[in-house]
Design a protein around this motif. Structure first.
Motif, mmCIF file in Angstrom:
data_model
loop_
_atom_site.group_PDB
_atom_site.id
_atom_site.type_symbol
_atom_site.label_atom_id
_atom_site.label_comp_id
_atom_site.label_asym_id
_atom_site.label_seq_id
_atom_site.Cartn_x
_atom_site.Cartn_y
_atom_site.Cartn_z
ATOM 1 N N ARG A 71 0.866 -1.298 0.015
ATOM 2 C CA ARG A 71 0.162 0.023 0.163
ATOM 3 C C ARG A 71 0.852 1.060 0.081
ATOM 4 N N GLY A 72 0.470 2.108 -0.869
ATOM 5 C CA GLY A 72 1.422 3.469 -0.861
ATOM 6 C C GLY A 72 2.565 3.205 -1.399
ATOM 7 N N GLY A 73 2.988 2.039 -1.788
ATOM 8 C CA GLY A 73 4.407 1.976 -2.292
ATOM 9 C C GLY A 73 5.415 1.408 -1.221
ATOM 10 N N GLU A 74 4.763 1.221 0.094
ATOM 11 C CA GLU A 74 5.630 0.795 0.971
ATOM 12 C C GLU A 74 6.180 -0.417 1.005
ATOM 13 N N PRO A 75 7.315 -0.922 1.053
ATOM 14 C CA PRO A 75 7.838 -2.355 0.913
ATOM 15 C C PRO A 75 7.497 -3.126 2.225
ATOM 16 N N LEU A 76 6.830 -4.347 1.610
ATOM 17 C CA LEU A 76 6.378 -5.469 2.450
ATOM 18 C C LEU A 76 7.731 -6.255 3.091
ATOM 19 N N ILE A 77 8.233 -5.979 4.311
ATOM 20 C CA ILE A 77 9.211 -6.407 4.812
ATOM 21 C C ILE A 77 9.015 -7.408 6.039
ATOM 22 N N SER A 78 9.219 -8.598 5.999
ATOM 23 C CA SER A 78 9.106 -9.640 7.037
ATOM 24 C C SER A 78 9.528 -9.204 8.215
ATOM 25 N N PRO A 79 8.945 -9.210 9.613
ATOM 26 C CA PRO A 79 9.441 -8.728 10.632
ATOM 27 C C PRO A 79 10.758 -9.027 11.123
ATOM 28 N N HIS A 80 11.214 -10.288 10.856
ATOM 29 C CA HIS A 80 12.625 -10.694 11.148
ATOM 30 C C HIS A 80 13.654 -9.808 10.409
ATOM 31 N N LEU A 81 13.224 -9.449 9.274
ATOM 32 C CA LEU A 81 14.332 -8.689 8.456
ATOM 33 C C LEU A 81 14.285 -7.128 8.945
ATOM 34 N N LYS A 82 12.910 -6.795 9.480
ATOM 35 C CA LYS A 82 12.894 -5.314 9.702
ATOM 36 C C LYS A 82 13.597 -4.933 11.176
ATOM 37 N N GLN A 83 13.604 -6.083 11.768
ATOM 38 C CA GLN A 83 14.261 -6.071 13.194
ATOM 39 C C GLN A 83 15.824 -6.098 12.808
ATOM 40 N N MET A 84 16.436 -6.896 11.941
ATOM 41 C CA MET A 84 17.858 -7.181 11.673
ATOM 42 C C MET A 84 18.225 -5.727 10.967
ATOM 43 N N ARG A 85 17.482 -5.236 10.046
ATOM 44 C CA ARG A 85 17.830 -4.177 9.098
ATOM 45 C C ARG A 85 16.777 -3.217 9.057
ATOM 46 N N PRO A 86 16.793 -2.348 10.015
ATOM 47 C CA PRO A 86 15.782 -1.288 10.208
ATOM 48 C C PRO A 86 15.995 -0.242 9.150
ATOM 49 N N PHE A 87 17.078 -0.177 8.577
ATOM 50 C CA PHE A 87 17.432 0.980 7.681
ATOM 51 C C PHE A 87 16.731 0.778 6.453
ATOM 52 N N LEU A 88 16.097 -0.576 6.047
ATOM 53 C CA LEU A 88 15.427 -0.717 4.582
ATOM 54 C C LEU A 88 14.367 0.235 4.589
ATOM 55 N N LYS A 89 13.981 0.781 3.489
ATOM 56 C CA LYS A 89 12.997 1.773 2.902
ATOM 57 C C LYS A 89 12.453 1.595 1.718
ATOM 58 N N ARG A 90 11.492 2.466 1.494
ATOM 59 C CA ARG A 90 10.855 2.461 0.271
ATOM 60 C C ARG A 90 11.935 2.732 -0.833
ATOM 61 N N GLY A 91 11.974 1.762 -1.995
ATOM 62 C CA GLY A 91 12.844 1.831 -3.101
ATOM 63 C C GLY A 91 14.092 1.123 -3.000
ATOM 64 N N ASP A 92 14.229 0.540 -1.775
ATOM 65 C CA ASP A 92 15.273 -0.469 -1.761
ATOM 66 C C ASP A 92 14.716 -1.888 -2.285
ATOM 67 N N PHE A 93 15.669 -2.488 -3.101
ATOM 68 C CA PHE A 93 15.200 -3.762 -3.592
ATOM 69 C C PHE A 93 14.007 -3.862 -4.194
ATOM 70 N N LEU A 94 13.793 -2.695 -4.925
ATOM 71 C CA LEU A 94 12.488 -2.487 -5.736
ATOM 72 C C LEU A 94 12.488 -3.289 -6.986
ATOM 73 N N PRO A 95 11.657 -4.063 -7.421
ATOM 74 C CA PRO A 95 11.771 -4.592 -8.742
ATOM 75 C C PRO A 95 11.616 -3.789 -9.876
ATOM 76 N N GLY A 96 12.943 -3.929 -10.608
ATOM 77 C CA GLY A 96 13.123 -3.275 -11.880
ATOM 78 C C GLY A 96 14.179 -2.103 -11.467
ATOM 79 N N GLY A 97 14.091 -1.811 -10.029
ATOM 80 C CA GLY A 97 15.093 -0.659 -9.875
ATOM 81 C C GLY A 97 16.717 -0.977 -9.905
ATOM 82 N N TRP A 98 17.322 -0.012 -9.594
ATOM 83 C CA TRP A 98 18.927 -0.145 -9.830
ATOM 84 C C TRP A 98 19.492 -1.054 -8.499
ATOM 85 N N GLY A 99 18.981 -1.002 -7.445
ATOM 86 C CA GLY A 99 19.195 -1.488 -6.331
ATOM 87 C C GLY A 99 19.072 -3.029 -6.386
ATOM 88 N N HIS A 100 17.891 -3.209 -7.300
ATOM 89 C CA HIS A 100 17.423 -4.810 -7.454
ATOM 90 C C HIS A 100 18.326 -5.480 -8.263
#
Length: 204
Positions: A71-100
């Motif tokens: 929703r709203g483009g916010e990434p769907l991040i698993s709880p365990h990953l969110k806890q380990m990598r709190p810096f992940l944000k919108r646009g990271d590992f985005l399908p088709g994006g440079w980071g991906h």
């Protein structure tokens, strides 16, 4: 248990998650202070093998860890990953994006498969693609040895695919974690080195 590579047409080099957001200096992990020097060294180490696979008609495949926009483009991040990598944000590992994208040093990739979990077989088209292309032997490289690599290796094993893991072609957060993961994979995979596989491919 896999043996030496004898049929290159039925063999794929599977590069796990060597993406810009994981290992590039401008990627999400580097910006979050979580980039691994061991992982960043892998593309250069793997390049001779990637080039040999291309030259001899082997398949160069890669997995791409993916954060699916919700929703709203916010990434769907698993709880365990969110806890380990709190810096992940919108646009990271985005399908088709440079980071991906798989890092430029290893391009072009023949087949890319997006994944949302540790295993590249979980809810993906990977098995379907491998069967369609007649792949029976996977040679694994990438990150992390005790996460995406190990989970995908075990899932390949239960699907009756031959598996070789490149001990010096994978990396984990620490050398100890890497060594423990490699040891734990010995019952289900052949453990080899990049130089060893290159030598096999050079043999008549």
């Amino acid at each position: 248990m896999a043996g030496p590579i004898t049929d290159i047409a039925a063999t794929a080099l599977l590069i796990v998650d060597l993406q810009n957001d994981f290992i590039h200096p401008d990627g999400a992990y580097a910006k979050g202070g979580a980039a691994s020097p061991e992982a960043q060294a892998l593309p250069g180490r793997l390049l001779p093998l990637v080039e040999r696979f291309r030259a001899q008609g082997g398949l160069v495949a890669a997995t791409q860890f993916t954060l699916v926009p919700g929703r709203g483009g916010e990434p769907l991040i698993s709880p365990h990953l969110k806890q380990m990598r709190p810096f992940l944000k919108r646009g990271d590992f985005l399908p088709g994006g440079w980071g991906h994208r798989v890092v430029d040093a290893l391009q072009p990739i023949d087949v890319c498969v997006e994944k949302i979990a540790y295993s590249a077989f979980y809810q993906t088209r990977l098995e379907w693609v491998l069967r369609k292309l007649g792949i029976a032997h996977l040679v694994f490289a990438g990150i992390v040895t005790n996460g995406g690599v190990a989970s995908t290796v075990r899932d390949a094993h239960v699907r009756d695919l031959d598996v070789t893991v490149l001990e010096d072609g994978c990396a984990a957060p620490t050398p100890t974690m890497h060594a423990e993961a490699i040891a734990a994979l010995k019952p289900v995979a052949r453990i080899a080195t990049i130089a060893g596989v290159l030598a096999e491919m050079a043999a008549p």
